[in-house]
Design a protein around this motif. Structure first.
Motif, PDB file in Angstrom:
ATOM      1  N   ASN A  45       0.828  -1.198   0.000  1.00  0.00           N
ATOM      2  CA  ASN A  45       0.000   0.000   0.000  1.00  0.00           C
ATOM      3  C   ASN A  45       0.865   1.251   0.000  1.00  0.00           C
ATOM      4  N   PRO A  67      -0.379   5.007   0.002  1.00  0.00           N
ATOM      5  CA  PRO A  67      -1.572   5.852  -0.017  1.00  0.00           C
ATOM      6  C   PRO A  67      -1.515   6.941  -1.086  1.00  0.00           C
ATOM      7  N   THR A  86      -2.889   0.453  -4.125  1.00  0.00           N
ATOM      8  CA  THR A  86      -3.187  -0.579  -3.144  1.00  0.00           C
ATOM      9  C   THR A  86      -3.231  -1.902  -3.889  1.00  0.00           C
ATOM     10  N   TYR A 136     -11.965  -3.040  -0.547  1.00  0.00           N
ATOM     11  CA  TYR A 136     -11.286  -1.930  -1.215  1.00  0.00           C
ATOM     12  C   TYR A 136     -12.288  -1.178  -2.080  1.00  0.00           C
ATOM     13  N   GLN A 146     -10.047   4.756  -3.719  1.00  0.00           N
ATOM     14  CA  GLN A 146      -9.625   5.069  -2.365  1.00  0.00           C
ATOM     15  C   GLN A 146      -8.102   5.093  -2.258  1.00  0.00           C
ATOM     16  N   ASP A 151      -6.017   3.335  -0.738  1.00  0.00           N
ATOM     17  CA  ASP A 151      -5.525   3.154   0.617  1.00  0.00           C
ATOM     18  C   ASP A 151      -6.297   1.986   1.233  1.00  0.00           C
ATOM     19  N   ILE A 152      -5.730   1.412   2.289  1.00  0.00           N
ATOM     20  CA  ILE A 152      -6.397   0.323   2.999  1.00  0.00           C
ATOM     21  C   ILE A 152      -7.031   0.899   4.255  1.00  0.00           C
ATOM     22  N   THR A 153      -8.349   0.913   4.276  1.00  0.00           N
ATOM     23  CA  THR A 153      -9.069   1.481   5.422  1.00  0.00           C
ATOM     24  C   THR A 153     -10.051   0.499   6.039  1.00  0.00           C
ATOM     25  N   SER A 154     -10.282  -0.634   5.397  1.00  0.00           N
ATOM     26  CA  SER A 154     -11.239  -1.605   5.923  1.00  0.00           C
ATOM     27  C   SER A 154     -10.653  -3.008   5.803  1.00  0.00           C
ATOM     28  N   GLN A 155      -9.973  -3.443   6.854  1.00  0.00           N
ATOM     29  CA  GLN A 155      -9.358  -4.762   6.883  1.00  0.00           C
ATOM     30  C   GLN A 155      -9.458  -5.309   8.289  1.00  0.00           C
TER      31      GLN A 155
END
Length: 244
Positions: free
Chosen positions: A38, A40, A44, A201, A205, A207-211
């Motif tokens: 990743n 940002p 990603t 994903y 986005q 970016d990784i925001t939901s993992q």
């Protein structure tokens, strides 16, 4: 054995993998099968692996090593200009690791080192893309006709994906669908098991925001598992009986 699914939606991409590996009934371990790169605002990239554990760990290690000093270890997955080139890089790396593991051997021996990989993500300036990479290093891309890929123990979780998938479904519905698919697989094959790794994903986005990791005691997964079993019994009971 393992089970991993990559799903393409209008909204973005959904990834889920289990963490169980086994070398016989008395040698069961847990290993992560989902890996991310990743940067940002730029990219990603997610991969999920199935097959020989030594092979998949070697592939991930090589890809990680190249990111630490890309000027000396080019190409780096953090520098490739497109997801297509990322798929080529991962495919070539997978093929090279398999060939190095079994130099000069017969195809039957080489098959012991085989692995498959799901690759997905987005690089700035292009759309999200999803690929299935084979041990030979070649790959296919997800499309409207083939919107998801499975690797590992695929047969038990596939029917619900085929029947319930819709490209415009929400992330919430997609997670529910994935959990039913994994629950069906876990119930049918002891070589697939929790914890599960989940990553959502959203397009653009970058970016990784939901993992998150779904553990054995996860209340939502257990609710889905219990209710899905009851729903199947109800649906079966509501079907007309065969007439003798």
């Amino acid at each position: 054995m393992t089970y991993c699914v990559g799903l393409r939606l209008d909204r973005g991409l959904v990834f889920m993998s289990d963490t169980r590996t086994n070398a016989g009934v008395d040698n069961i371990s847990k290993y992560r099968k989902m890996f991310t790169w990743n940067a940002p605002g730029d990219r990603t990239i997610v991969i999920m692996t199935a097959g020989n554990l030594a092979t998949t760990q070697a592939v991930v290690s090589v890809l990680q090593e190249r990111t630490k000093a890309p000027e000396d270890r080019s190409p780096s997955i953090l520098e490739v200009p497109s997801m297509f080139q990322a798929a080529r890089l991962v495919g070539n790396t997978l093929r090279e690791v398999i060939e190095d593991s079994a130099p000069g051997t017969e195809p039957e021996a080489e098959s012991k080192f085989r692995a498959t990989i799901i690759l997905g993500g987005q690089i700035a300036g292009a759309e999200p893309r999803l690929f299935l990479i084979y041990p030979e290093g070649n790959f296919v891309e997800a499309s409207a006709e083939t919107p998801f890929f499975q690797i590992g123990e695929t047969k038990y979780g596939r029917p619900i994906l085929i029947r319930a998938y819709e490209p415009d479904m929400s992330f919430e519905a997609a997670v529910k669908l994935m959990m039913v698919s994994f629950d069906s697989t876990i119930k049918a094959n002891l070589s697939v098991g929790l914890p599960l790794d989940l990553l959502l994903y959203e397009t653009d986005q970058l970016d990784i925001t939901s993992q998150r990791r779904i553990e054995d005691d996860d209340p939502y997964f257990n609710l889905i598992s219990d209710n899905w079993g009851e729903a199947l019994k109800f649906a079966f009971g509501s079907l007309p009986d065969y007439k003798l």
